[in-house]
Design a protein around this motif. Sequence first.
Motif, PDB file in Angstrom:
ATOM      1  N   GLY A 134       0.810  -1.208   0.000  1.00  0.00           N
ATOM      2  CA  GLY A 134       0.000   0.000   0.000  1.00  0.00           C
ATOM      3  C   GLY A 134       0.845   1.260   0.000  1.00  0.00           C
ATOM      4  O   GLY A 134       2.080   1.216   0.073  1.00  0.00           O
ATOM      5  N   GLU A 135       0.173   2.410  -0.067  1.00  0.00           N
ATOM      6  CA  GLU A 135       0.889   3.685  -0.116  1.00  0.00           C
ATOM      7  C   GLU A 135       1.678   3.952   1.154  1.00  0.00           C
ATOM      8  O   GLU A 135       2.789   4.488   1.103  1.00  0.00           O
ATOM      9  N   ALA A 136       1.126   3.551   2.292  1.00  0.00           N
ATOM     10  CA  ALA A 136       1.859   3.755   3.548  1.00  0.00           C
ATOM     11  C   ALA A 136       3.154   2.950   3.552  1.00  0.00           C
ATOM     12  O   ALA A 136       4.211   3.427   3.986  1.00  0.00           O
ATOM     13  N   GLY A 137       3.102   1.715   3.048  1.00  0.00           N
ATOM     14  CA  GLY A 137       4.307   0.895   2.973  1.00  0.00           C
ATOM     15  C   GLY A 137       5.325   1.448   2.001  1.00  0.00           C
ATOM     16  O   GLY A 137       6.529   1.395   2.248  1.00  0.00           O
ATOM     17  N   LEU A 138       4.840   1.998   0.865  1.00  0.00           N
ATOM     18  CA  LEU A 138       5.746   2.600  -0.112  1.00  0.00           C
ATOM     19  C   LEU A 138       6.442   3.813   0.478  1.00  0.00           C
ATOM     20  O   LEU A 138       7.662   3.988   0.326  1.00  0.00           O
ATOM     21  N   VAL A 139       5.686   4.678   1.153  1.00  0.00           N
ATOM     22  CA  VAL A 139       6.277   5.861   1.774  1.00  0.00           C
ATOM     23  C   VAL A 139       7.294   5.458   2.837  1.00  0.00           C
ATOM     24  O   VAL A 139       8.393   6.033   2.918  1.00  0.00           O
ATOM     25  N   ALA A 140       6.962   4.462   3.640  1.00  0.00           N
ATOM     26  CA  ALA A 140       7.888   4.019   4.690  1.00  0.00           C
ATOM     27  C   ALA A 140       9.171   3.456   4.077  1.00  0.00           C
ATOM     28  O   ALA A 140      10.271   3.716   4.575  1.00  0.00           O
ATOM     29  N   ASP A 141       9.054   2.704   2.981  1.00  0.00           N
ATOM     30  CA  ASP A 141      10.242   2.135   2.344  1.00  0.00           C
ATOM     31  C   ASP A 141      11.132   3.235   1.776  1.00  0.00           C
ATOM     32  O   ASP A 141      12.361   3.174   1.898  1.00  0.00           O
ATOM     33  N   ILE A 142      10.521   4.242   1.160  1.00  0.00           N
ATOM     34  CA  ILE A 142      11.302   5.353   0.614  1.00  0.00           C
ATOM     35  C   ILE A 142      12.054   6.079   1.728  1.00  0.00           C
ATOM     36  O   ILE A 142      13.249   6.365   1.624  1.00  0.00           O
ATOM     37  N   ARG A 143      11.360   6.368   2.801  1.00  0.00           N
ATOM     38  CA  ARG A 143      11.999   7.072   3.921  1.00  0.00           C
ATOM     39  C   ARG A 143      13.143   6.259   4.519  1.00  0.00           C
ATOM     40  O   ARG A 143      14.238   6.784   4.793  1.00  0.00           O
ATOM     41  N   GLU A 144      12.918   4.957   4.713  1.00  0.00           N
ATOM     42  CA  GLU A 144      13.948   4.119   5.342  1.00  0.00           C
ATOM     43  C   GLU A 144      15.199   4.032   4.468  1.00  0.00           C
ATOM     44  O   GLU A 144      16.324   4.076   4.974  1.00  0.00           O
ATOM     45  N   ARG A 145      15.009   3.896   3.168  1.00  0.00           N
ATOM     46  CA  ARG A 145      16.172   3.749   2.287  1.00  0.00           C
ATOM     47  C   ARG A 145      16.951   5.064   2.187  1.00  0.00           C
ATOM     48  O   ARG A 145      18.178   5.056   2.117  1.00  0.00           O
ATOM     49  N   PHE A 146      16.259   6.196   2.150  1.00  0.00           N
ATOM     50  CA  PHE A 146      16.978   7.471   2.154  1.00  0.00           C
ATOM     51  C   PHE A 146      17.659   7.696   3.497  1.00  0.00           C
ATOM     52  O   PHE A 146      18.774   8.225   3.552  1.00  0.00           O
ATOM     53  N   ALA A 147      16.999   7.292   4.585  1.00  0.00           N
ATOM     54  CA  ALA A 147      17.636   7.429   5.906  1.00  0.00           C
ATOM     55  C   ALA A 147      18.876   6.553   5.983  1.00  0.00           C
ATOM     56  O   ALA A 147      19.885   6.941   6.589  1.00  0.00           O
ATOM     57  N   GLY A 148      18.821   5.370   5.369  1.00  0.00           N
ATOM     58  CA  GLY A 148      19.997   4.518   5.338  1.00  0.00           C
ATOM     59  C   GLY A 148      21.154   5.143   4.588  1.00  0.00           C
ATOM     60  O   GLY A 148      22.319   4.835   4.862  1.00  0.00           O
ATOM     61  N   ALA A 149      20.836   6.018   3.623  1.00  0.00           N
ATOM     62  CA  ALA A 149      21.874   6.736   2.881  1.00  0.00           C
ATOM     63  C   ALA A 149      22.291   8.023   3.583  1.00  0.00           C
ATOM     64  O   ALA A 149      23.098   8.791   3.038  1.00  0.00           O
ATOM     65  N   GLY A 150      21.736   8.279   4.771  1.00  0.00           N
ATOM     66  CA  GLY A 150      22.089   9.482   5.522  1.00  0.00           C
ATOM     67  C   GLY A 150      21.396  10.732   5.051  1.00  0.00           C
ATOM     68  O   GLY A 150      21.892  11.840   5.284  1.00  0.00           O
ATOM     69  N   LEU A 151      20.219  10.607   4.426  1.00  0.00           N
ATOM     70  CA  LEU A 151      19.506  11.761   3.888  1.00  0.00           C
ATOM     71  C   LEU A 151      18.108  11.826   4.480  1.00  0.00           C
ATOM     72  O   LEU A 151      17.420  10.801   4.599  1.00  0.00           O
ATOM     73  N   THR A 152      17.688  13.030   4.858  1.00  0.00           N
ATOM     74  CA  THR A 152      16.337  13.260   5.350  1.00  0.00           C
ATOM     75  C   THR A 152      15.402  13.424   4.164  1.00  0.00           C
ATOM     76  O   THR A 152      15.677  14.213   3.257  1.00  0.00           O
ATOM     77  N   ALA A 153      14.300  12.692   4.164  1.00  0.00           N
ATOM     78  CA  ALA A 153      13.351  12.751   3.046  1.00  0.00           C
ATOM     79  C   ALA A 153      11.937  12.914   3.588  1.00  0.00           C
ATOM     80  O   ALA A 153      11.543  12.251   4.548  1.00  0.00           O
ATOM     81  N   ARG A 154      11.183  13.821   2.967  1.00  0.00           N
ATOM     82  CA  ARG A 154       9.748  13.936   3.206  1.00  0.00           C
ATOM     83  C   ARG A 154       9.035  13.520   1.934  1.00  0.00           C
ATOM     84  O   ARG A 154       9.418  13.909   0.833  1.00  0.00           O
ATOM     85  N   VAL A 155       8.005  12.708   2.090  1.00  0.00           N
ATOM     86  CA  VAL A 155       7.366  12.070   0.946  1.00  0.00           C
ATOM     87  C   VAL A 155       5.873  12.330   0.986  1.00  0.00           C
ATOM     88  O   VAL A 155       5.249  12.307   2.048  1.00  0.00           O
ATOM     89  N   ALA A 156       5.294  12.573  -0.174  1.00  0.00           N
ATOM     90  CA  ALA A 156       3.847  12.712  -0.312  1.00  0.00           C
ATOM     91  C   ALA A 156       3.422  12.045  -1.604  1.00  0.00           C
ATOM     92  O   ALA A 156       4.140  12.069  -2.598  1.00  0.00           O
ATOM     93  N   ILE A 157       2.231  11.451  -1.595  1.00  0.00           N
ATOM     94  CA  ILE A 157       1.651  10.819  -2.776  1.00  0.00           C
ATOM     95  C   ILE A 157       0.302  11.457  -3.032  1.00  0.00           C
ATOM     96  O   ILE A 157      -0.527  11.579  -2.122  1.00  0.00           O
TER      97      ILE A 157
END
Length: 528
Positions: A134-157
Amino acid sequence: MRQIASIWLPRLAIERWAKTSDAAPDQPIVLTVEGTHGPIIHAVTDAAAARGAHAGTRLTDARAIDPGLVAVLADPAGDAALLERLARWAGRWSPLVEVEPSTSLGTGPSTSLGTGGADGLRLDVTGVAHLFGGEAGLVADIRERFAGAGLTARVAIAPTAGAAWALARFSSPSPRSASSSRPLPAGERGIGAALAPLPVAALRLPPEAVRTLERLGLKTIGQLAGIERRSLARRFREADNPVDALDRALGRKAEPLTAVPAEQPPRALLRLEEPATHPEAPSQALERLIAPLVRQLEQRRLGARRVSLAGYRVDGSVAVAAVATSIPSREPRHLHRLLADKAAALNPEFGFDAFALQADWTEDLRAGQDSLVEAPSGTRALAGLVDRLTVKLGPERVRRPVAIESHMPERASGWGAAISAPLSRSDGEELERPQRLLDRAEAIDVIYATPEGLPRRFVWRRAVHDIIRVAGPERIAPEWWRAPSSSRLRDYYRVEDQAGRRYWIYREGLIGDGRGGLPGWFIHGLFG
């Protein structure tokens, strides 16, 4: 329904700088760029923000408030290059990714790229969200992967690119907000309700247009949507028209996405003033193109696995000579030696007017030193031999053993082209296997203490072997998707006889398993 994801990286510049800097995290650092009237703050650390510094202000004004600010020259070009790489990396979530331009907002949230430039990505994620729960899972995956790269990300769909951009930057940062995970209602009314409380700066308008609307008392998108369109449009230029911006955000006007262009493979081109009909022309072109191709590979830290020389004839046809390597290489002499014979065989016919040497398949190849002397390592020497033999004899005649995805010993290995990369075991476990495996397991007679006990003596090829050491069993079940239902499991043992010879034997089946009579014993391999 179309769905667009907007990924905003509000601290891209400062987080990229912090990764390579040895400055203390509590220092008030500001990154600056040159402006018309002096340096302008481009990004700030948390310590500098706590002292009142923010992006978009002049450095002199910020230092008037806090003289202790430490200014460091920013690198917008490096930030843009990083964003381009992130766009290609974001292809894991969507096949259509675009670098999202930033707008200098006078009243919006403080950004790390306050002086302009790109600060985010947008992705067409239509039909993708279900792959992530779902969209919540997609947003969470995007945030986690950017956080793993050391980058702060805000996401909206959202259903439109404008709405997603606005929600990512201006909605509440709470993880439960609409800008994060809750899908917007379908249709223009649902989008308008979500955007209504946001400031007019969320419509991606220039600062002048935003200031004009605020002077008119139109501070939110909801207030703007209630004004008569004609009277509003007359006050603004066509490029700054808030009516058009509102229509794009609500989906009344289309806003197509343009994907980031794929990175072109390393390529060297040679154009001829006159058509070349001499048979030596391709070989001479190869000598001139090798060096520029190798320079490109070095600059991009790549090694070639497949290289092709294309000769473009005056009649529009193309003659191609291609070779492959067993490991990544950018050694000029090696590549030239592989291609030389094939280049000489290209037929010019009516003449070549251009040549191109391209690395069609590349892999990462970092600079390294094999040894203190100039002698090549054994791996590279063997790879060079394999490459030359493959070019001379053909890939189907030069083979090497490769691993095959199967846990059955007789199926776990085979022969493949030596030029291809060897396959590795997927389980990552190093199993002890005999150096010699029989083409077909041979039946043996085993004497053991109990029906389920360890083997003590066996007879193979009329010779009796007393077992003095035994290890096991290692149980291997049949591959049910290949084998018939009557197939029986195997228990393998590593045994050593009185003469020190080591064997790999197995018992096939168990008593009472319902798949045949008594278990049978077989020898499958020899150690040493």
